[in-house]
Design a protein around this motif. Structure first.
Motif, PDB file in Angstrom:
ATOM      1  N   SER A  61     -44.843   8.083  42.004  1.00 21.24           N
ATOM      2  CA  SER A  61     -46.090   8.914  42.301  1.00 21.24           C
ATOM      3  C   SER A  61     -45.825  10.072  43.295  1.00 21.24           C
ATOM      4  O   SER A  61     -45.757   9.652  44.631  1.00 21.24           O
ATOM      5  N   ASN A  62     -46.547  11.303  42.917  1.00 16.76           N
ATOM      6  CA  ASN A  62     -46.448  12.467  43.814  1.00 16.76           C
ATOM      7  C   ASN A  62     -48.108  11.996  44.369  1.00 16.76           C
ATOM      8  O   ASN A  62     -48.366  13.085  45.618  1.00 16.76           O
ATOM      9  N   GLY A  63     -48.686  11.192  44.376  1.00 12.80           N
ATOM     10  CA  GLY A  63     -50.306  11.436  44.626  1.00 12.80           C
ATOM     11  C   GLY A  63     -51.244  11.222  43.506  1.00 12.80           C
ATOM     12  O   GLY A  63     -52.292  10.798  43.966  1.00 12.80           O
ATOM     13  N   SER A  64     -50.947  11.769  42.923  1.00 11.81           N
ATOM     14  CA  SER A  64     -52.058  12.189  41.857  1.00 11.81           C
ATOM     15  C   SER A  64     -51.037  11.598  40.288  1.00 11.81           C
ATOM     16  O   SER A  64     -52.616  10.984  39.624  1.00 11.81           O
ATOM     17  N   ILE A  65     -49.466  11.371  40.049  1.00 10.24           N
ATOM     18  CA  ILE A  65     -49.602  10.897  38.713  1.00 10.24           C
ATOM     19  C   ILE A  65     -48.761  10.808  38.512  1.00 10.24           C
ATOM     20  O   ILE A  65     -47.541  10.907  40.041  1.00 10.24           O
ATOM     21  N   CYS A  66     -48.044   9.424  37.781  1.00  8.21           N
ATOM     22  CA  CYS A  66     -46.617   8.867  37.712  1.00  8.21           C
ATOM     23  C   CYS A  66     -45.312  10.103  37.619  1.00  8.21           C
ATOM     24  O   CYS A  66     -45.958  10.463  36.202  1.00  8.21           O
ATOM     25  N   GLU A  67     -44.375  10.418  38.314  1.00  8.35           N
ATOM     26  CA  GLU A  67     -44.178  11.127  37.651  1.00  8.35           C
ATOM     27  C   GLU A  67     -41.971  10.650  37.639  1.00  8.35           C
ATOM     28  O   GLU A  67     -41.426  11.782  36.689  1.00  8.35           O
ATOM     29  N   PHE A  68     -41.682   9.647  37.342  1.00  8.66           N
ATOM     30  CA  PHE A  68     -40.608   8.743  37.294  1.00  8.66           C
ATOM     31  C   PHE A  68     -40.896   7.541  37.401  1.00  8.66           C
ATOM     32  O   PHE A  68     -41.631   6.421  38.089  1.00  8.66           O
ATOM     33  N   THR A  69     -40.515   6.191  36.254  1.00  9.05           N
ATOM     34  CA  THR A  69     -40.235   5.481  35.980  1.00  9.05           C
ATOM     35  C   THR A  69     -39.192   4.232  35.978  1.00  9.05           C
ATOM     36  O   THR A  69     -38.311   5.340  34.967  1.00  9.05           O
ATOM     37  N   ARG A  70     -38.444   3.541  36.578  1.00  9.63           N
ATOM     38  CA  ARG A  70     -37.789   2.428  35.430  1.00  9.63           C
ATOM     39  C   ARG A  70     -37.436   1.200  36.247  1.00  9.63           C
ATOM     40  O   ARG A  70     -38.291   0.908  36.430  1.00  9.63           O
ATOM     41  N   VAL A  71     -37.162   0.728  35.388  1.00  6.67           N
ATOM     42  CA  VAL A  71     -36.751  -0.986  34.985  1.00  6.67           C
ATOM     43  C   VAL A  71     -35.137  -1.454  34.926  1.00  6.67           C
ATOM     44  O   VAL A  71     -34.097  -0.348  35.240  1.00  6.67           O
ATOM     45  N   ILE A  72     -35.232  -2.085  36.576  1.00  8.29           N
ATOM     46  CA  ILE A  72     -34.410  -2.150  37.447  1.00  8.29           C
ATOM     47  C   ILE A  72     -33.442  -3.717  36.803  1.00  8.29           C
ATOM     48  O   ILE A  72     -34.844  -4.241  37.217  1.00  8.29           O
ATOM     49  N   GLU A  73     -32.506  -4.126  36.360  1.00  6.93           N
ATOM     50  CA  GLU A  73     -32.155  -5.481  36.074  1.00  6.93           C
ATOM     51  C   GLU A  73     -31.858  -6.059  37.569  1.00  6.93           C
ATOM     52  O   GLU A  73     -30.728  -6.513  37.643  1.00  6.93           O
ATOM     53  N   TRP A  74     -32.992  -6.569  38.280  1.00  8.87           N
ATOM     54  CA  TRP A  74     -32.705  -7.130  39.291  1.00  8.87           C
ATOM     55  C   TRP A  74     -33.559  -8.020  39.603  1.00  8.87           C
ATOM     56  O   TRP A  74     -34.911  -6.955  39.753  1.00  8.87           O
ATOM     57  N   GLY A  75     -33.708  -9.547  39.951  1.00  7.47           N
ATOM     58  CA  GLY A  75     -35.099  -9.096  40.075  1.00  7.47           C
ATOM     59  C   GLY A  75     -34.511 -11.067  40.907  1.00  7.47           C
ATOM     60  O   GLY A  75     -33.821 -11.361  41.295  1.00  7.47           O
ATOM     61  N   GLY A  76     -35.479 -12.246  41.587  1.00 11.29           N
ATOM     62  CA  GLY A  76     -35.517 -12.702  42.540  1.00 11.29           C
ATOM     63  C   GLY A  76     -34.951 -13.623  42.168  1.00 11.29           C
ATOM     64  O   GLY A  76     -34.001 -15.054  42.502  1.00 11.29           O
ATOM     65  N   GLN A  77     -34.797 -13.955  40.575  1.00 13.71           N
ATOM     66  CA  GLN A  77     -33.622 -15.452  39.835  1.00 13.71           C
ATOM     67  C   GLN A  77     -32.398 -14.575  40.840  1.00 13.71           C
ATOM     68  O   GLN A  77     -31.279 -15.455  40.238  1.00 13.71           O
ATOM     69  N   ASN A  78     -31.771 -13.185  41.144  1.00 15.06           N
ATOM     70  CA  ASN A  78     -30.652 -13.235  41.486  1.00 15.06           C
ATOM     71  C   ASN A  78     -30.672 -13.511  42.193  1.00 15.06           C
ATOM     72  O   ASN A  78     -29.297 -14.437  43.558  1.00 15.06           O
ATOM     73  N   LEU A  79     -31.536 -14.214  43.776  1.00 16.18           N
ATOM     74  CA  LEU A  79     -31.426 -14.573  45.150  1.00 16.18           C
ATOM     75  C   LEU A  79     -31.120 -16.164  44.506  1.00 16.18           C
ATOM     76  O   LEU A  79     -30.184 -17.074  45.529  1.00 16.18           O
ATOM     77  N   SER A  80     -32.036 -16.315  44.277  1.00 13.24           N
ATOM     78  CA  SER A  80     -31.907 -17.978  43.070  1.00 13.24           C
ATOM     79  C   SER A  80     -30.858 -18.683  42.829  1.00 13.24           C
ATOM     80  O   SER A  80     -30.239 -19.400  43.469  1.00 13.24           O
ATOM     81  N   VAL A  81     -29.966 -17.603  41.988  1.00 12.12           N
ATOM     82  CA  VAL A  81     -28.364 -17.756  41.601  1.00 12.12           C
ATOM     83  C   VAL A  81     -27.217 -18.155  42.516  1.00 12.12           C
ATOM     84  O   VAL A  81     -26.460 -18.439  43.067  1.00 12.12           O
ATOM     85  N   ALA A  82     -28.251 -16.715  43.175  1.00  9.87           N
ATOM     86  CA  ALA A  82     -26.501 -16.567  44.542  1.00  9.87           C
ATOM     87  C   ALA A  82     -26.995 -17.545  46.071  1.00  9.87           C
ATOM     88  O   ALA A  82     -25.765 -18.263  46.151  1.00  9.87           O
TER      89      ALA A  82
END
Length: 429
Positions: free
Chosen positions: A275-296
């Motif tokens: 966000s630039n302070g007023s609006i959301c300018e960019f979003t993305r979903v990243i294929e990484w989560g807490g499960q990655n730590l558990s698997v490692a």
């Protein structure tokens, strides 16, 4: 932060217009460069207001379906924010009245694996049954529910439309731009858009800056069908990234000319919103989560990921590995190294996404990254990621925009509830 300027996928399930969805842009992996994230001066605005427009804040351009939704909105209403993750259901009941919204109830429950994977609903019937049980057990209202969604099959874009005068032209121009940019049939998509600004450039041409959200219709319909089968009446559908920004934007003041980045870390994916302070300018979903730590952790200790979960919750990156009482010295060293390696992979994804954002016209330098989600509660994760990325990273406070109700437990853990709380917040008119 005036998050009411952001698009909400309100009433999306009732729309009949069929527009093309946004394909997520491909971000090239890159090594960290601190200079890329330095603050940038804002460009001087030379545009003047259009002659026909009144001075002050530009009005949002609404289509009939949005007007209908607005009439049903009832500012000051009670909302239940519902987040459906890969491993958990989370809900937050918020009373939006004059002043600060009040958080009156929160609830969480485990969700069977395989029902939701990567933000995609695989088993609508199983989800409907889980929702029935969840709402009944916690005595949650089944009306006024706002659902959050997040998937790589949802896109957000901003662009300028010059020379567009009336609303019909605007709608057609947005459809054309979506169809031009995104390679799927119009009938497979749902679209929402928001006019961010309405100005006249130096050549005297009216220019509207538009924020566009597009999603695969099938993705949305499956969630809507499951909620209906569970007896839940949806008040709207929103992006999880927008909700996280609403919940976490009330902390420290964002640096001047710098973007606020929120990273909501889930079980199998993370949602990034800028966000630039007023609006959301960019979003993305990243294929990484807490499960990655558990698997490692499981890999280096020769155990299953479920057996590694308690270990993940018992360690602290603020302490030397030798101080981890639950593990032997050799085990602790291996686990710490595995965690750091996984965080490096996550940091590379964050860096790549932020560099892609900063390649867009009018982008800002990165002020800070705010973390939320259960994995964000790992002690020292903010310090470690900040060192890797080269910007300030902190763990957000999900209660920064709400006041806790009297019936909430004093020892309640809110760390993984930021998205649900943000979904329950209704911005003032």
């Amino acid at each position: 932060m005036d998050m009411k300027k952001e698009i909400k996928l309100s009433d999306l399930f009732g729309r009949k217009n069929k527009d093309a969805p946004a394909a997520e842009a491909t971000e090239a992996a890159a090594e960290p460069k601190k200079s890329r994230f330095a603050r940038k001066p804002k460009a001087e605005k030379a545009e003047k207001q259009p002659k026909a427009a009144k001075a002050g804040k530009p009005k949002r351009s609404r289509r009939p379906s949005e007007m209908q939704n607005a009439s049903l909105g009832r500012r000051g209403k009670k909302l239940v924010g519902l987040k459906i993750g890969a491993s958990k259901l989370a809900a937050a009941r918020v009373v939006n009245s004059g002043g600060v919204p009040e958080l009156v109830q929160v609830a969480q429950a485990d969700l069977e694996p395989g029902i939701v994977v990567g933000g995609e609903l695989r088993d609508p019937d199983a989800l409907a049954e889980a929702l029935k049980t969840f709402f009944k057990k916690h005595k949650l209202p089944r009306q006024g529910v706002r659902l959050g969604i997040a998937s790589n099959r949802i896109g957000v874009r901003t662009f300028d439309l010059p020379g567009v005068e009336d609303e019909k032209q605007l709608h057609n121009a947005v459809r054309f731009r979506a169809q031009e940019a995104l390679p799927i049939p119009l009938e497979e998509a749902v679209v929402d858009y928001h006019v961010l600004s309405d100005t006249v450039n130096d050549e005297g041409v009216r220019v509207r800056r538009v924020l566009l959200v597009v999603a695969y219709r099938e993705l949305v319909d499956r969630y809507v069908a499951a909620c209906r089968k569970a007896g839940i009446k949806l008040a709207g559908i929103d992006l999880e990234g927008f909700a996280a920004l609403r919940a976490l934007s009330g902390g420290d003041e964002t640096q001047a000319n710098a973007a606020l980045v929120v990273a909501s870390v889930g079980h199998d994916r993370s949602t990034l919103a800028v966000s630039n302070g007023s609006i959301c300018e960019f979003t993305r979903v990243i294929e990484w989560g807490g499960q990655n730590l558990s698997v490692a952790i499981a890999r280096v200790l020769d155990m299953t990921p479920s057996e590694a979960e308690p270990i993940k919750h018992s360690v602290s990156l603020l302490e030397p590995a030798e101080a981890w009482a639950a593990l032997t010295g050799e085990q602790a060293v291996k686990v710490r190294e595995a965690i750091v390696n996984e965080l490096q992979a996550f940091s590379r994804e964050l860096i790549s996404s932020l560099q892609f954002y900063q390649g867009q016209p009018g982008s800002l330098g990165i002020g800070e990254i705010v973390l939320s989600g259960g994995t964000a509660q790992l002690p020292g994760i903010d310090v470690e990621l900040g060192r890797m990325i080269g910007v300030q990273v902190r763990v957000g406070d999900p209660l920064s925009r709400v006041r806790p109700g009297k019936k909430l437990s004093a020892d309640q853990q809110f760390g993984s509830l930021a998205v649900a709380i943000g979904l329950g917040i209704e911005e003032a008119a």
